[in-house]
Design a protein around this motif. Sequence first.
Motif, short mmCIF file in Angstrom:
data_model
loop_
_atom_site.label_atom_id
_atom_site.label_comp_id
_atom_site.label_asym_id
_atom_site.label_seq_id
_atom_site.Cartn_x
_atom_site.Cartn_y
_atom_site.Cartn_z
N LEU A 96 0.81 -1.25 0.14
CA LEU A 96 0.10 -0.17 0.05
C LEU A 96 0.78 1.18 -0.08
O LEU A 96 0.55 2.16 -0.56
N TYR A 97 2.01 1.34 0.75
CA TYR A 97 2.88 2.34 0.59
C TYR A 97 3.44 2.66 -0.73
O TYR A 97 3.39 3.61 -1.14
N THR A 98 3.77 1.55 -1.21
CA THR A 98 4.44 1.49 -2.73
C THR A 98 3.20 2.16 -3.82
O THR A 98 3.66 2.91 -4.55
N ARG A 99 2.17 1.68 -3.47
CA ARG A 99 0.82 2.15 -4.45
C ARG A 99 0.73 3.53 -4.20
O ARG A 99 0.45 4.44 -5.27
N TYR A 100 0.61 4.13 -3.04
CA TYR A 100 0.02 5.38 -2.68
C TYR A 100 1.15 6.37 -2.64
O TYR A 100 0.88 7.64 -2.79
N PHE A 101 2.19 6.13 -2.34
CA PHE A 101 3.26 7.19 -1.99
C PHE A 101 4.51 7.17 -2.51
O PHE A 101 5.20 8.04 -2.70
N ASP A 102 5.05 5.98 -3.19
CA ASP A 102 6.31 5.88 -3.61
C ASP A 102 6.61 6.11 -5.02
O ASP A 102 5.66 5.30 -6.08
N ARG A 103 6.92 7.24 -5.43
CA ARG A 103 6.98 7.82 -6.75
C ARG A 103 7.95 7.09 -7.73
O ARG A 103 7.96 7.28 -8.88
N GLN A 104 8.87 6.34 -7.15
CA GLN A 104 9.74 5.56 -7.83
C GLN A 104 9.30 4.44 -8.48
O GLN A 104 9.64 4.07 -9.73
N VAL A 105 8.16 3.94 -8.20
CA VAL A 105 7.43 2.65 -8.73
C VAL A 105 6.06 3.23 -9.35
O VAL A 105 5.29 3.76 -8.72
N VAL A 106 6.14 2.97 -10.70
CA VAL A 106 4.75 3.28 -11.61
C VAL A 106 4.34 1.99 -12.25
O VAL A 106 5.20 1.46 -13.23
N LEU A 107 3.56 1.32 -11.81
CA LEU A 107 3.13 0.05 -12.28
C LEU A 107 1.70 0.18 -13.07
O LEU A 107 1.11 -0.65 -13.09
N ASP A 108 1.52 1.48 -13.44
CA ASP A 108 0.22 1.55 -14.44
C ASP A 108 0.21 0.79 -15.62
O ASP A 108 1.16 0.62 -16.46
N LYS A 109 -1.02 0.01 -15.78
CA LYS A 109 -0.91 -0.99 -16.89
C LYS A 109 -0.80 -0.23 -18.21
O LYS A 109 -0.03 -0.99 -19.05
N GLU A 110 -1.14 0.97 -18.42
CA GLU A 110 -1.13 1.59 -19.86
C GLU A 110 0.37 1.97 -19.83
O GLU A 110 0.85 1.82 -21.28
N TYR A 111 1.17 2.30 -18.81
CA TYR A 111 2.59 2.75 -18.77
C TYR A 111 3.39 1.31 -19.37
O TYR A 111 4.10 1.49 -20.02
N LEU A 112 2.91 0.26 -18.72
CA LEU A 112 3.59 -0.97 -19.03
C LEU A 112 3.44 -1.47 -20.49
O LEU A 112 4.18 -1.91 -21.15
N ALA A 113 2.20 -1.29 -20.92
CA ALA A 113 1.77 -1.57 -22.37
C ALA A 113 2.60 -0.63 -23.25
O ALA A 113 3.11 -1.21 -24.43
N LEU A 114 2.80 0.44 -22.91
CA LEU A 114 3.68 1.28 -23.85
C LEU A 114 4.99 1.06 -23.98
O LEU A 114 5.73 0.90 -24.91
N LEU A 115 5.49 0.71 -22.48
CA LEU A 115 7.08 -0.11 -22.61
C LEU A 115 7.09 -1.08 -23.60
O LEU A 115 8.24 -1.65 -24.00
N ASN A 116 6.05 -1.85 -23.62
CA ASN A 116 6.00 -3.10 -24.45
C ASN A 116 6.02 -3.01 -25.60
O ASN A 116 6.04 -3.99 -26.37
#
Length: 280
Positions: A96-116
């Motif tokens: 939950l900390y990673t999801r709401y507060f950690d700016r280093q981690v972006v795991l948005d589905k659309e973001y990963l699809a673009l990297l793909n």
Amino acid sequence: MNNEFYLYEIIEDYQNASSPEEQNAIFHSFCDALWENGSDRTLCTRAVRFRVRKDLLHTGPGQVFDRWSNLEYTGYHAKSPQTDWCSLIRQKINNLYTRYFDRQVVLDKEYLALLNTPKRLYFRWTAGDNADPEETSAAIQGALAQAEALKVRCQQQKMQLSWTDYQRLIEEILLRTMRNCRPQIANEPSAYSPMYDFMDEDHLYIRYFCRCLEGELLKWQKQYYGLNDHKKYRRCQDCQCLFELRSYNQKRCSRCQTLHNRKNRTQKQRLYRQAKAASL
Ligand SMILES: [Zn+2]
């Protein structure tokens, strides 16, 4: 050491304690066990990777794909290898900390699809699609620029809270959860749903705690952005904060709308002055 007990035993002890002091002591050793649990929050480097076939490496498209065949991004360990209550709840707290507060981690589905994108286009090409090196290169660069912009937006959507302050917040939530938890939870009819056959009694409590943490953090997010309950809200297109919707067309929070209007006005005035100067 709390970790040697089952969660339901701790809850029973807490609720049957003879004094508030005893309850306090039980709750604090419960928290200590969580914070001292070895499951620290760990980030890791992940990658969208593929290997261009050797016989295709010398071709134009092959070289383009090879340039983008290893795109790294920051991920995190989201699953605990241990299954005791302490490790599982601590993992939930970390996630939950990673999801709401950690700016280093972006795991948005659309973001990963673009990297793909390079990988997807590569496999389409090897399956027979045409790939013009220049067009492919432009398509990939366009997708990666979009990914970068989306990453910034996702980072803006994260709230700011230090780990220490987060721990304090979590303890408040855990205390409320511990107080409100009904020890008979395992005797409720839904607990015997065939779906949960594989779960023991402790898992029902673990699930309950995890759900409470998740729900309370959502509520806290509303407080953070000053939102009232039962109102519709939306993300501001400029600063990505959440704001209460007053009209359906509203795209910005009031602060950004003011800035936007001011900028618009200045621009209009400038154009007006230029036009006036030209007509003299
Ligand atoms: Zn805004």
